[in-house]
Design a protein around this motif. Structure first.
Motif, PDB file in Angstrom:
ATOM      1  N   UNK A  44       0.839  -1.208   0.000  1.00  0.00           N
ATOM      2  CA  UNK A  44       0.000   0.000   0.000  1.00  0.00           C
ATOM      3  C   UNK A  44       0.873   1.256   0.000  1.00  0.00           C
ATOM      4  N   UNK A  45       1.919   1.263   0.802  1.00  0.00           N
ATOM      5  CA  UNK A  45       2.808   2.426   0.864  1.00  0.00           C
ATOM      6  C   UNK A  45       3.516   2.644  -0.470  1.00  0.00           C
ATOM      7  N   UNK A  46       3.985   1.567  -1.089  1.00  0.00           N
ATOM      8  CA  UNK A  46       4.679   1.680  -2.381  1.00  0.00           C
ATOM      9  C   UNK A  46       3.719   2.143  -3.473  1.00  0.00           C
ATOM     10  N   UNK A  47       2.482   1.618  -3.463  1.00  0.00           N
ATOM     11  CA  UNK A  47       1.487   2.052  -4.455  1.00  0.00           C
ATOM     12  C   UNK A  47       1.137   3.519  -4.263  1.00  0.00           C
ATOM     13  N   UNK A  48       0.994   3.940  -3.011  1.00  0.00           N
ATOM     14  CA  UNK A  48       0.696   5.339  -2.717  1.00  0.00           C
ATOM     15  C   UNK A  48       1.829   6.240  -3.203  1.00  0.00           C
ATOM     16  N   UNK A  49       3.051   5.816  -2.989  1.00  0.00           N
ATOM     17  CA  UNK A  49       4.212   6.581  -3.441  1.00  0.00           C
ATOM     18  C   UNK A  49       4.240   6.671  -4.966  1.00  0.00           C
ATOM     19  N   UNK A  50       3.935   5.560  -5.634  1.00  0.00           N
ATOM     20  CA  UNK A  50       3.907   5.558  -7.101  1.00  0.00           C
ATOM     21  C   UNK A  50       2.787   6.463  -7.616  1.00  0.00           C
ATOM     22  N   UNK A  51       1.622   6.439  -6.945  1.00  0.00           N
ATOM     23  CA  UNK A  51       0.517   7.327  -7.335  1.00  0.00           C
ATOM     24  C   UNK A  51       0.921   8.789  -7.188  1.00  0.00           C
ATOM     25  N   UNK A  52       1.625   9.110  -6.091  1.00  0.00           N
ATOM     26  CA  UNK A  52       2.079  10.478  -5.874  1.00  0.00           C
ATOM     27  C   UNK A  52       3.066  10.895  -6.959  1.00  0.00           C
ATOM     28  N   UNK A  54       3.224   9.764  -9.979  1.00  0.00           N
ATOM     29  CA  UNK A  54       2.464   9.951 -11.222  1.00  0.00           C
ATOM     30  C   UNK A  54       1.741  11.296 -11.196  1.00  0.00           C
ATOM     31  N   UNK A  55       1.181  11.663 -10.048  1.00  0.00           N
ATOM     32  CA  UNK A  55       0.499  12.951  -9.894  1.00  0.00           C
ATOM     33  C   UNK A  55       1.470  14.104 -10.155  1.00  0.00           C
ATOM     34  N   UNK A  56       2.651  14.015  -9.578  1.00  0.00           N
ATOM     35  CA  UNK A  56       3.667  15.048  -9.784  1.00  0.00           C
ATOM     36  C   UNK A  56       4.085  15.100 -11.254  1.00  0.00           C
ATOM     37  N   UNK A  57       4.205  13.931 -11.882  1.00  0.00           N
ATOM     38  CA  UNK A  57       4.618  13.884 -13.282  1.00  0.00           C
ATOM     39  C   UNK A  57       3.612  14.595 -14.180  1.00  0.00           C
ATOM     40  N   UNK A  58       2.323  14.522 -13.850  1.00  0.00           N
ATOM     41  CA  UNK A  58       1.295  15.239 -14.622  1.00  0.00           C
ATOM     42  C   UNK A  58       1.615  16.730 -14.623  1.00  0.00           C
ATOM     43  N   UNK A  59       1.994  17.260 -13.474  1.00  0.00           N
ATOM     44  CA  UNK A  59       2.349  18.673 -13.387  1.00  0.00           C
ATOM     45  C   UNK A  59       3.621  18.999 -14.148  1.00  0.00           C
ATOM     46  N   UNK A  60       4.602  18.136 -14.038  1.00  0.00           N
ATOM     47  CA  UNK A  60       5.855  18.349 -14.765  1.00  0.00           C
ATOM     48  C   UNK A  60       5.595  18.337 -16.268  1.00  0.00           C
ATOM     49  N   UNK A  61       4.793  17.379 -16.732  1.00  0.00           N
ATOM     50  CA  UNK A  61       4.458  17.302 -18.158  1.00  0.00           C
ATOM     51  C   UNK A  61       3.736  18.560 -18.618  1.00  0.00           C
TER      52      UNK A  61
END
Length: 91
Positions: A44-52, A54-61
Motif C-alpha cells: 500500500x505504501x509503495x502504491x501510494x508513493x507511485x501514485x504520488x 504519477x500525480x507530480x509527473x502530470x504537473x511536470x508534463x
C-alpha cells in the motif's frame, strides 16, 4: 540465459517493540500473520508513493508543454474570489 523474476522476496527490517506490538495486534484483528500484514502495508505504501509520483509527473508534463497559468493571473483570480466572498459575508 534469462531467469524469470522471483514470485516473492524476503525483506528484513528492524522495528521497535512498540511498532511490533501494533503490528501483531493489527494482524491478529485481520486474521493474518504479521508478515502478511507487513507485506500488505509495504505494498500500500509503495502504491501510494507511485501514485504520488504519477500525480507530480502530470504537473511536470504540463509545465514542459507550457500548459500553465501565470502566477499574476492566478493571484488576480483569487483576489476576485476573495472579494466576492467578503461582499457576500458582509451583507
Amino acid at each position: 540465459m534469462n531467469h524469470p523474476a522471483p514470485v516473492s522476496s524476503t525483506i528484513t527490517a528492524e522495528i521497535d517493540t512498540a511498532t511490533l506490538t501494533l503490528l501483531e495486534q493489527a494482524s491478529e484483528r485481520r486474521g493474518i500473520s504479521p508478515a502478511e500484514f507487513a507485506a500488505q502495508a509495504i505494498r500500500r505504501a509503495a502504491e501510494s508513493d507511485a501514485d504520488f509520483d504519477a500525480f507530480i509527473q502530470v504537473g511536470i508534463d504540463a509545465i514542459e508543454r507550457g500548459d500553465v497559468v501565470p502566477h499574476d493571473q492566478v493571484m488576480a483570480e483569487l483576489d476576485t474570489m476573495i472579494e466576492r466572498h467578503r461582499a457576500r459575508c458582509s451583507t
